[in-house]
Design a protein around this motif. Structure first.
Motif, PDB file in Angstrom:
ATOM      1  N   ARG A 119      14.126  41.298 -88.947  1.00 27.41           N
ATOM      2  CA  ARG A 119      15.684  41.325 -88.413  1.00 27.41           C
ATOM      3  C   ARG A 119      16.705  40.760 -90.180  1.00 27.41           C
ATOM      4  O   ARG A 119      17.804  41.485 -90.553  1.00 27.41           O
ATOM      5  CB  ARG A 119      16.057  40.818 -87.879  1.00 27.41           C
ATOM      6  N   MET A 120      16.185  39.583 -90.629  1.00 36.13           N
ATOM      7  CA  MET A 120      16.759  38.863 -91.623  1.00 36.13           C
ATOM      8  C   MET A 120      16.992  39.565 -92.526  1.00 36.13           C
ATOM      9  O   MET A 120      17.729  39.439 -93.413  1.00 36.13           O
ATOM     10  CB  MET A 120      16.692  37.305 -91.807  1.00 36.13           C
ATOM     11  N   GLN A 121      15.717  39.751 -93.512  1.00 37.28           N
ATOM     12  CA  GLN A 121      15.327  40.632 -94.378  1.00 37.28           C
ATOM     13  C   GLN A 121      16.747  42.041 -94.200  1.00 37.28           C
ATOM     14  O   GLN A 121      17.361  42.378 -94.786  1.00 37.28           O
ATOM     15  CB  GLN A 121      14.199  41.053 -94.661  1.00 37.28           C
ATOM     16  N   ARG A 122      16.706  42.524 -93.191  1.00 42.78           N
ATOM     17  CA  ARG A 122      17.396  44.160 -93.018  1.00 42.78           C
ATOM     18  C   ARG A 122      19.102  43.584 -93.315  1.00 42.78           C
ATOM     19  O   ARG A 122      19.529  44.180 -93.491  1.00 42.78           O
ATOM     20  CB  ARG A 122      17.043  44.656 -92.014  1.00 42.78           C
ATOM     21  N   GLU A 123      19.182  42.376 -93.232  1.00 43.54           N
ATOM     22  CA  GLU A 123      20.408  41.872 -92.858  1.00 43.54           C
ATOM     23  C   GLU A 123      20.641  41.764 -94.162  1.00 43.54           C
ATOM     24  O   GLU A 123      21.944  42.156 -94.798  1.00 43.54           O
ATOM     25  CB  GLU A 123      20.523  40.731 -91.578  1.00 43.54           C
ATOM     26  N   ILE A 124      20.279  40.961 -95.044  1.00 44.79           N
ATOM     27  CA  ILE A 124      20.504  41.290 -96.428  1.00 44.79           C
ATOM     28  C   ILE A 124      20.504  41.597 -97.322  1.00 44.79           C
ATOM     29  O   ILE A 124      21.257  42.033 -98.309  1.00 44.79           O
ATOM     30  CB  ILE A 124      18.906  39.623 -96.996  1.00 44.79           C
TER      31      ILE A 124
END
Length: 250
Positions: A119-124
């Motif tokens: 989820r963090m990676q998709r947000e980045i």
């Protein structure tokens, strides 16, 4: 889509095992196309460092997940300036040491922790304006299966071991094989980065130089973004963008 259009969406996803050259190649491709860069493997390492520093029991999956959710992690996306902060501390060197390397699979094989980081990676990726090269072990299949270009960068075990040994130099540990091959074996139990899935290009860099591998990726980007017909199919301008001498071999 034109791969050289600086306003167009361009997400390039690159997966691969340890020592395949994906980090150095991904950074250089990001430079050539003027894109952001994300090293997702560094995120798993940073969480592992945080767990070790915080005294988290890595055998306790619930504790690992809780630490992953709360880690104060800041990831930079400039391919020319690596920035990895945990609680404001620069951990770039610390996360590459044996201590973290020997334990990172405890985090990367904890599926709920992976879900938090995905989820963090998709947000980045979203925050980059969908103009980024993201590399890791599950980018093409889990994190960004809708990426504009998806590549599995691989190499023979011998080539990967040799590259990692050169990269570490005198700091190479006696358990290098366990760190490279062993970690791949552990991580492959939860994510497939050993075979190209449908729509994913396979690029074997075993016999390629750094520049040849970068060019191979660029060629795939141009092909997939359908620019060959309009004369924009040449490689992007790489003036002043040559890879550092120590990274000539991926």
């Amino acid at each position: 889509m034109n791969a050289r259009d600086t306003n167009a969406r361009l997400v390039i996803a690159i997966d691969g095992p340890s020592g395949s050259g994906k980090s150095s190649v991904s950074k250089e491709v990001a430079r050539r196309f003027g894109l952001a860069y994300l090293d997702t493997g560094a995120m798993y390492r940073a969480v592992t460092w945080w767990c070790l520093e915080s005294g988290v029991d890595l055998d306790d999956a619930a504790a690992v997940v809780a630490a992953t959710r709360s880690v104060p992690l800041e990831m930079g996306t400039d391919p020319d300036e690596e920035r990895i902060l945990v609680a404001g501390q620069d951990v770039r060197a610390a996360i590459r040491g044996d201590r973290v390397t020997d334990h990172v699979s405890a985090v990367s094989t904890t599926v709920p922790a992976r879900e938090v980081l995905v989820r963090m990676q998709r947000e980045i990726i979203r925050e980059s304006g969908n103009r980024i090269v993201a590399e890791g072990r599950d980018i093409t299949t889990v994190v960004a299966p809708d990426a504009d270009v998806r590549i599995l960068l691989t190499a023979s075990e011998a080539a990967r071991m040799a590259r990692r040994g050169r990269q570490l130099g005198a700091a190479a540990s006696s358990n290098l094989e366990a760190q490279v091959v062993g970690r791949d074996a552990k991580d492959s139990t939860v994510v497939n980065f050993t075979s190209a899935q449908d729509g994913v290009h396979l690029l074997d860099s075993s016999e390629l130089t750094m520049e040849q591998t970068v060019q191979g990726v660029i060629d795939l980007v141009i092909r997939d973004t359908d620019t060959a017909h309009d004369g924009a199919a040449e490689a992007p301008d790489d003036t002043g963008a040559a890879a550092p001498e120590e990274a000539r071999q991926p």
